[in-house]
Every structure is written in structure tokens, then in C-alpha cells.
Design a protein around this motif. Structure first.
Motif, PDB file in Angstrom:
ATOM      1  N   TYR A  36       0.812  -1.212   0.000  1.00 21.72           N
ATOM      2  CA  TYR A  36       0.000   0.000   0.000  1.00 21.72           C
ATOM      3  C   TYR A  36       0.852   1.271   0.000  1.00 21.72           C
ATOM      4  O   TYR A  36       0.361   2.347   0.340  1.00 21.72           O
ATOM      5  CB  TYR A  36      -0.940  -0.009   1.211  1.00 21.72           C
ATOM      6  CG  TYR A  36      -1.941  -1.141   1.172  1.00 21.72           C
ATOM      7  CD1 TYR A  36      -2.960  -1.157   0.222  1.00 21.72           C
ATOM      8  CD2 TYR A  36      -1.860  -2.197   2.071  1.00 21.72           C
ATOM      9  CE1 TYR A  36      -3.880  -2.193   0.169  1.00 21.72           C
ATOM     10  CE2 TYR A  36      -2.784  -3.244   2.027  1.00 21.72           C
ATOM     11  CZ  TYR A  36      -3.788  -3.232   1.081  1.00 21.72           C
ATOM     12  OH  TYR A  36      -4.695  -4.260   1.029  1.00 21.72           O
ATOM     13  N   GLY A  37       2.128   1.134  -0.364  1.00 12.88           N
ATOM     14  CA  GLY A  37       2.994   2.297  -0.423  1.00 12.88           C
ATOM     15  C   GLY A  37       3.786   2.497   0.856  1.00 12.88           C
ATOM     16  O   GLY A  37       3.611   1.775   1.843  1.00 12.88           O
ATOM     17  N   ALA A  38       4.654   3.493   0.831  1.00 10.90           N
ATOM     18  CA  ALA A  38       5.554   3.724   1.965  1.00 10.90           C
ATOM     19  C   ALA A  38       4.856   4.384   3.152  1.00 10.90           C
ATOM     20  O   ALA A  38       5.305   4.251   4.291  1.00 10.90           O
ATOM     21  CB  ALA A  38       6.731   4.588   1.517  1.00 10.90           C
ATOM     22  N   ARG A  39       3.752   5.093   2.899  1.00  6.74           N
ATOM     23  CA  ARG A  39       3.056   5.785   3.974  1.00  6.74           C
ATOM     24  C   ARG A  39       2.480   4.780   4.970  1.00  6.74           C
ATOM     25  O   ARG A  39       1.823   3.824   4.600  1.00  6.74           O
ATOM     26  CB  ARG A  39       1.938   6.652   3.402  1.00  6.74           C
ATOM     27  CG  ARG A  39       1.183   7.467   4.441  1.00  6.74           C
ATOM     28  CD  ARG A  39       0.199   8.401   3.764  1.00  6.74           C
ATOM     29  NE  ARG A  39      -0.614   9.141   4.736  1.00  6.74           N
ATOM     30  CZ  ARG A  39      -1.764   8.704   5.216  1.00  6.74           C
ATOM     31  NH1 ARG A  39      -2.232   7.532   4.825  1.00  6.74           N
ATOM     32  NH2 ARG A  39      -2.451   9.417   6.086  1.00  6.74           N
ATOM     33  N   ALA A  40       2.745   5.011   6.252  1.00  2.54           N
ATOM     34  CA  ALA A  40       2.261   4.133   7.328  1.00  2.54           C
ATOM     35  C   ALA A  40       2.746   2.701   7.152  1.00  2.54           C
ATOM     36  O   ALA A  40       2.055   1.750   7.516  1.00  2.54           O
ATOM     37  CB  ALA A  40       0.742   4.174   7.403  1.00  2.54           C
ATOM     38  N   SER A  41       3.937   2.559   6.576  1.00  2.28           N
ATOM     39  CA  SER A  41       4.522   1.234   6.377  1.00  2.28           C
ATOM     40  C   SER A  41       5.952   1.193   6.893  1.00  2.28           C
ATOM     41  O   SER A  41       6.595   2.239   7.056  1.00  2.28           O
ATOM     42  CB  SER A  41       4.523   0.860   4.881  1.00  2.28           C
ATOM     43  OG  SER A  41       3.222   0.722   4.374  1.00  2.28           O
ATOM     44  N   VAL A  42       6.428  -0.015   7.148  1.00  2.00           N
ATOM     45  CA  VAL A  42       7.834  -0.234   7.461  1.00  2.00           C
ATOM     46  C   VAL A  42       8.332  -1.295   6.491  1.00  2.00           C
ATOM     47  O   VAL A  42       7.553  -2.027   5.877  1.00  2.00           O
ATOM     48  CB  VAL A  42       8.026  -0.704   8.919  1.00  2.00           C
ATOM     49  CG1 VAL A  42       7.724   0.425   9.892  1.00  2.00           C
ATOM     50  CG2 VAL A  42       7.180  -1.932   9.232  1.00  2.00           C
ATOM     51  N   PHE A  43       9.646  -1.377   6.355  1.00  2.00           N
ATOM     52  CA  PHE A  43      10.230  -2.348   5.435  1.00  2.00           C
ATOM     53  C   PHE A  43      10.801  -3.511   6.226  1.00  2.00           C
ATOM     54  O   PHE A  43      11.790  -3.364   6.951  1.00  2.00           O
ATOM     55  CB  PHE A  43      11.300  -1.678   4.565  1.00  2.00           C
ATOM     56  CG  PHE A  43      10.724  -0.708   3.575  1.00  2.00           C
ATOM     57  CD1 PHE A  43      10.348  -1.128   2.309  1.00  2.00           C
ATOM     58  CD2 PHE A  43      10.516   0.621   3.925  1.00  2.00           C
ATOM     59  CE1 PHE A  43       9.778  -0.241   1.403  1.00  2.00           C
ATOM     60  CE2 PHE A  43       9.951   1.515   3.028  1.00  2.00           C
ATOM     61  CZ  PHE A  43       9.587   1.089   1.757  1.00  2.00           C
ATOM     62  N   VAL A  44      10.156  -4.654   6.082  1.00  2.00           N
ATOM     63  CA  VAL A  44      10.523  -5.843   6.847  1.00  2.00           C
ATOM     64  C   VAL A  44      10.500  -7.058   5.921  1.00  2.00           C
ATOM     65  O   VAL A  44       9.948  -7.003   4.817  1.00  2.00           O
ATOM     66  CB  VAL A  44       9.569  -6.055   8.034  1.00  2.00           C
ATOM     67  CG1 VAL A  44       9.660  -4.897   9.023  1.00  2.00           C
ATOM     68  CG2 VAL A  44       8.127  -6.218   7.554  1.00  2.00           C
TER      69      VAL A  44
END
Length: 307
Positions: free
Chosen positions: A205-213
Motif C-alpha cells: 500500500y505504499g511507503a506511507r504508514a509502512s515499514v520495510f521488513v
């Protein structure tokens, strides 16, 4: 069971511009009158045709499998790709089954594992966050769970009002109502009221409100943090929930409440959610929605697209 905000059957929905939509829905309804095995056979044939017509989606699915499961040989991934598109074809018919079949007919095909976890939450008056994912059987996931315990679905409204009407009321055949995926307050309200909330955080859903794991073999996959946010709602338990197609029908898997979740760390919590989803997908990887560009968002705007 739909609420007052559910789409209504208004005269404007019968405008000629929507006749094709009604024709498609009518055809789907007629096909659901066929025996289940006949529908699945037709679905597989439709899936084979899709590999010829949807070349761009085949390319995306092949790339996703390459990124997610590099341990498989090329031949193994190609076989999985073929079976995946057979499942894509079956999913078309499963939408009709979920939206149009009566309860007794769905019950004849479904088995439930872990219903005791739902019953325990009901006794305690707990809200249930159903940690799910985009299996191609997701429409039947909601329908089958609703026959165990009517719940609330999170969804994206359709811009076509006819399809939106069919989608909303079809998904509420055995459930209460739907919440727009952007309506976080509505989701929290459902959990506070002790409802079961179906939630699938496995798309990009994009980088907003996300983390990269990590997700499968991809070390940095954009993953929303909303799962932990909802799991923190007071008196809420998080139950893994997914539906797998079998030779005899469908098995609805409901897992035990996740222990020590959430922990309050976005990275750890998102990693845990991905691990739960990956474990589910590996049970039937051919039934997962690989044709979505799951790894399109990269940690840095300068990073080259993996597609």
C-alpha cells in the motif's frame, strides 16, 4: 445484515450504461447453479486462457515467485505459476459461490478448524482481529467465517455502483457490514463492540504508514503497521484466519490468539504479521494472489523497480 449505509438498489443502477454489468452478474449467477466440481473445472480452463490473455499479470506473478521463492527451481516455479492461474480462474466462480449460494450449500463444502478460538473470544466479550491475507479464496473466507460468527469486513468500494451494490450485499450474505479500508475509526469501533474484523495487510500500500521488513525471501517489503494498531484496541485478540480450497471443498483455518502481540515496536510487529501470513501461504502457494505487485515500493525512491 448490512447496515443503513449499505448501497441501495436505486433506479439509476438500471441505466443502459450498466447493462453490461448486470449481464455479467446474471451470467455469474447462472454458472453458480452448476455442480461445484464443474465450476472448478471450468475455472481451471479459464485460468489457462488467462495466461494467454493477461500477459502482463503472468509476468508480475512469475517475478513475484522468483523474488519470494528463489529456493525453487525454474521448472518448479513455472508449474506453480500454471497452477496459480488455474486458481485465478476458479476464483471467478468462487465469487459467485460466496455472493449467491444459500447457506446450506456453502456449509456442505466447508470445514472449520479452530472454531473454539472464536467461541472463547465470544464468551470473554473480546473483539477479534482476523489476520488474513489475499488468498484467491478470500471471498469464501468471509462467507465461511460469517457462518461461524457474523463479522465485519474491510474492503475497497467499487467505483461501478452496480458492482458496488453486488459486492457489498454479496459480502454481507453471512456477515454484518463492511468498512472502507480507509476508515480506521470504523474498524476500531467494530473491535470495541466485540465484533470480528477481517483484515488483510499483505498487499503493498505504499511507503506511507509502512515499514520495510522481510516477507518471504524479500528482505525489505513495504508492510503496513495498521495490523498492530488495530490489535492494540482494548480487549482485542488477533486470530490468524484464512480459507484453503481442497479436493472436497474448503477448509477455514482459524488460529489461536497470537501471544505477545503486539509488542509496541512497528518493525517487530510487522515482521510477526508477515511471518504468520507467509506460514499460511506456504500451505497452498498456488492459491495466493501472486499477480499483485507486492514488492513495488522500495525503501528508497532511488532504488530500481524489481519489476
Amino acid at each position: 445484515m448490512a447496515n443503513d449505509n449499505a448501497p441501495r438498489l436505486e433506479p439509476r443502477l438500471f441505466h443502459p450504461r450498466y447493462w453490461a454489468s448486470w449481464l455479467g452478474l446474471g451470467t455469474l449467477w447462472l454458472l453458480t447453479l452448476l455442480p461445484w466440481r464443474s465450476q472448478m473445472w471450468l475455472g481451471c480452463q479459464l485460468g489457462h486462457l488467462a495466461t494467454k490473455v493477461l500477459a502482463s499479470r503472468v509476468k508480475i506473478a512469475r517475478r513475484n515467485l522468483e523474488l519470494a521463492m528463489p529456493e525453487l527451481s525454474v521448472a518448479e516455479r513455472e508449474l506453480l505459476l500454471t497452477r496459480n492461474f488455474e486458481s485465478v480462474g476458479c476464483a471467478i466462480f468462487e465469487v459467485g459461490i460466496a455472493w449467491f449460494w444459500p447457506d446450506w450449500r456453502v456449509r456442505n463444502l466447508m470445514k472449520v478448524e479452530g472454531e473454539e478460538h472464536v467461541r472463547a473470544a465470544i464468551v470473554k466479550g473480546q473483539g477479534m482481529l482476523l489476520l488474513s491475507c489475499h488468498f484467491l479464496t478470500l471471498e469464501l473466507n468471509a462467507r465461511c467465517f460469517g457462518l461461524v460468527c457474523p463479522g465485519v469486513g474491510v474492503y475497497r468500494p467499487n467505483t461501478n455502483p452496480v458492482l458496488e451494490y453486488a459486492q457489498y450485499h454479496g459480502r454481507c450474505m453471512s456477515n454484518k457490514y463492511l468498512v472502507n479500508r480507509n476508515d480506521v475509526k470504523g474498524m476500531i469501533k467494530a473491535l470495541r463492540q466485540g465484533d470480528a474484523l477481517w483484515y488483510a495487510p499483505d498487499h503493498d500500500y505504499g511507503a506511507r504508514a509502512s515499514v520495510f521488513v522481510p516477507y518471504f525471501a524479500v528482505a525489505q517489503a513495504a508492510t503496513v503497521t495498521g495490523t498492530a494498531t488495530l490489535a492494540r484496541v482494548k480487549n482485542t485478540v488477533t486470530l490468524p484466519c484464512y480459507n484453503i480450497r481442497t479436493k472436497e471443498g474448503y477448509t477455514l483455518h482459524i488460529g489461536a490468539p497470537l501471544a505477545n502481540y503486539p509488542q509496541g515496536d512497528d518493525v517487530l510487529d510487522a515482521t510477526r504479521a508477515n511471518q504468520e501470513i507467509e506460514a499460511a501461504v506456504r500451505k497452498a502457494p498456488e492459491q495466493y494472489m501472486w499477480l499483485h505487485r507486492r514488492f513495488k515500493t522500495r525503501p528508497s525512491p532511488e532504488d530500481a523497480s524489481v519489476y
